[in-house]
Design an enzyme around this catalytic site. Structure first.
Site, PDB file in Angstrom:
ATOM      1  N   PHE A 133       1.108  -1.106  -0.071  1.00 13.75           N
ATOM      2  CA  PHE A 133      -0.090  -0.028  -0.114  1.00 13.75           C
ATOM      3  C   PHE A 133       0.885   0.957   0.126  1.00 13.75           C
ATOM      4  O   PHE A 133       1.767   1.482   0.821  1.00 13.75           O
ATOM      5  CB  PHE A 133      -0.873   0.026   1.191  1.00 13.75           C
ATOM      6  CG  PHE A 133      -1.886   1.259   1.196  1.00 13.75           C
ATOM      7  CD1 PHE A 133      -2.983   1.244   0.560  1.00 13.75           C
ATOM      8  CD2 PHE A 133      -1.647   2.415   1.794  1.00 13.75           C
ATOM      9  CE1 PHE A 133      -3.655   2.486   0.378  1.00 13.75           C
ATOM     10  CE2 PHE A 133      -2.257   3.705   1.785  1.00 13.75           C
ATOM     11  CZ  PHE A 133      -3.436   3.413   1.034  1.00 13.75           C
ATOM     12  N   ASP A 220       9.432   2.478   1.962  1.00  9.01           N
ATOM     13  CA  ASP A 220       8.284   3.132   2.256  1.00  9.01           C
ATOM     14  C   ASP A 220       8.377   2.939   3.642  1.00  9.01           C
ATOM     15  O   ASP A 220       7.513   1.963   4.310  1.00  9.01           O
ATOM     16  CB  ASP A 220       6.940   2.792   1.428  1.00  9.01           C
ATOM     17  CG  ASP A 220       5.665   3.604   1.907  1.00  9.01           C
ATOM     18  OD1 ASP A 220       5.841   4.379   3.073  1.00  9.01           O
ATOM     19  OD2 ASP A 220       4.842   3.357   1.242  1.00  9.01           O
ATOM     20  N   LYS A 249       2.951   9.691   8.261  1.00 11.90           N
ATOM     21  CA  LYS A 249       2.314   9.418   9.564  1.00 11.90           C
ATOM     22  C   LYS A 249       2.708   9.897  11.001  1.00 11.90           C
ATOM     23  O   LYS A 249       2.295  10.920  11.392  1.00 11.90           O
ATOM     24  CB  LYS A 249       1.852   7.905   9.636  1.00 11.90           C
ATOM     25  CG  LYS A 249       1.054   7.296   8.508  1.00 11.90           C
ATOM     26  CD  LYS A 249       0.510   6.011   8.787  1.00 11.90           C
ATOM     27  CE  LYS A 249      -0.789   5.589   7.932  1.00 11.90           C
ATOM     28  NZ  LYS A 249      -0.418   5.052   6.646  1.00 11.90           N
TER      29      LYS A 249
HETATM   30  C1  LIG Z   1      -0.572   5.290   5.108  1.00 20.94           C
HETATM   31  C2  LIG Z   1       0.266   4.938   3.900  1.00 20.94           C
HETATM   32  C3  LIG Z   1       0.628   5.605   3.031  1.00 20.94           C
HETATM   33  C4  LIG Z   1      -0.366   6.859   2.476  1.00 20.94           C
HETATM   34  O1  LIG Z   1      -0.411   7.811   3.552  1.00 20.94           O
HETATM   35  P1  LIG Z   1      -1.359   8.900   3.218  1.00 20.94           P
HETATM   36  O2  LIG Z   1      -0.968  10.027   4.361  1.00 20.94           O
HETATM   37  O3  LIG Z   1      -2.779   8.542   3.702  1.00 20.94           O
HETATM   38  O4  LIG Z   1      -1.321   9.351   1.763  1.00 20.94           O
HETATM   39  C5  LIG Z   1       1.578   5.250   1.997  1.00 20.94           C
HETATM   40  N1  LIG Z   1       2.375   4.482   2.392  1.00 20.94           N
HETATM   41  C6  LIG Z   1       2.066   3.297   3.408  1.00 20.94           C
HETATM   42  C7  LIG Z   1       3.144   2.439   4.001  1.00 20.94           C
HETATM   43  C8  LIG Z   1       1.093   3.900   4.517  1.00 20.94           C
HETATM   44  O5  LIG Z   1       0.915   3.258   5.514  1.00 20.94           O
END
Ligand SMILES: *Cc1c(COP(=O)(O)O)cnc(C)c1O
Length: 399
Positions: A133, A220, A249
């Site tokens: 994701f 990521d 986050k």
């Molecule tokens: C939540 C998340 C995203 C997206 O972040 P947003 O601030 O909602 O755009 C991308 N990568 C990972 C691994 C995430 O957990």
């Protein structure tokens, strides 16, 4: 339970639970009816310091009274301060600031493409993963490995090659067959995909292959970074370093902020005019990041995340592992998933009714992402509420 909270003028993009939260303190939040909940989700790994932290709140108030936003026409000293803190803790060299996880990932993908163009690869490809994701923009949803996230938004962005996680042979096969690859892009621990850790040996092998092929390694760490696993960044458990690391986050402990932290191979790819954002790097968000890191250090929250995470994991395993219907209980630090053998969305509602906030992801995985200030007592309280709910749920529901 009270009647569902109605939000008729807001787009129906979320299946919302029928409560509204009004305030919080530490690891507890209260709803508008005055009921208290233990927050084992922290706004999906965002509220690093919990709620109303006694050091963060006055610092943010001070910043609001000075300046919220100024834009990137000017030097922003707090950007440099937060960049330095991130560089020192990651061993990387330069940072671009934005406002969210998907924006950090968009920047990473732009870096991967331009890095290719500079090497004469006009149609750059990025290796991405099953169950990954990376966000909801057109490019990041295309990178995401979940058909539900794609559905309705085709055509997807091209230039992605997908492989399974922890399968180095699959990546080596891509290396043999795809000459246009410029980067490998993965979460160190897949969050939305169900708390699926990349194995240390796998990451080490990916790093080696990236070096051999001249690919960028882009990790990521939007969800698993910023101390959640007990180190600043989850990859630091494996001894490797990425070239590009998107963060968001937990970075601002609740204030929206994203960052792309880069090492020498990637740090100078984006030049003036190549990328930008109006809000990115604003003084309020930067102050939130700076204070979050300082407070994490003063209050030794990395060690706390590791210790309380181990305690929570052990308690969950003790209470649940033997149950028929409970699969793997996995994760690191305060990022934990309990996999069941059946869809378990109902547990989310039942836990809420019992005063515990958590999430269910990938249909079958109960996910705990408490704030890094969580105590062992709160970990015990979590398990005391959750374990009976899981037992009850498994006894009455069919696979
Ligand atoms: C939540 C998340 C995203 C997206 O972040 P947003 O601030 O909602 O755009 C991308 N990568 C990972 C691994 C995430 O957990």
């Amino acid at each position: 339970m009270n009647a569902p909270v109605s939000m008729p003028h807001v787009m129906p993009t979320y299946g919302r639970l029928p409560i509204a939260l009004s305030h919080g303190e530490g690891a507890y939040v209260w709803d508008t009816e005055g009921r208290r909940y233990l927050d084992a989700l922290s706004g999906i790994a965002v509220n690093t310091l919990g709620h109303k932290h006694p050091k963060l709140t006055p610092a943010l108030q001070d910043q609001v009274s000075k300046m919220i936003h100024c834009c990137n026409y000017y030097q922003v000293p707090l950007q440099e301060e937060l960049a330095r803190l991130l560089v020192e803790r990651s061993g990387l060299t330069n940072v671009f600031f934005c406002n969210s996880g998907l924006e950090a990932n968009e920047a990473a993908l732009k870096i991967a493409r331009k890095y290719g163009h500079e090497k004469g690869i006009d149609k750059a490809e990025v290796v991405v993963y099953e169950k990954a994701f990376h966000g909801r923009s057109i490019a990041t949803l295309s990178a995401t490995g979940n058909p539900k996230v794609h559905a309705g938004f085709e055509p997807l962005v091209e230039g992605f090659v997908r492989v399974p996680l922890n399968d180095i042979a699959a990546l080596e096969e891509v290396a043999r067959t795809h000459p246009n690859v410029t980067a490998v892009f993965l979460e160190v621990i897949q969050g939305e995909g169900g708390i699926n850790p990349a194995r240390a040996e796998y990451l080490q092998a990916v790093r080696k292959l990236c070096d051999e092929k001249g690919w960028l390694l882009m990790l990521d760490e939007v969800q698993c970074g910023m101390g959640r696993t007990g180190k600043w960044f989850a990859h630091q458990w494996t001894g490797i370093q990425p070239d590009v690391m998107p963060l968001a986050k937990g970075l601002g402990s609740g204030v929206p902020v994203g960052a792309v932290v880069c090492g020498p191979k990637a740090a100078n790819v984006l030049q003036p005019g190549n990328h930008g954002t109006t809000f990115g790097g604003n003084p309020l968000a930067m102050r939130a990041g700076v204070e979050t890191i300082k407070i994490m250090e003063e209050d030794q929250l990395l060690a706390n995340a590791e210790r309380v995470g181990q305690h929570l994991m052990a308690a969950l395993r003790r209470e649940l592992s033997e149950l028929k219907g409970v699969g793997e209980i996995r994760g690191q630090g305060l990022m934990i998933g309990v996999e069941l053998d059946r869809p378990c969305g109902a547990i989310l509602t039942r836990a809420m009714e019992a005063g515990l906030l958590l999430s269910v992801t990938a249909d079958k995985v109960i996910r705990l992402l408490p704030p890094l200030i969580f105590t062992t007592e709160q970990a015990d309280e979590t398990v005391a509420i959750l374990a009976p709910l899981v037992r009850q749920f498994l006894s009455e529901s069919a696979v």
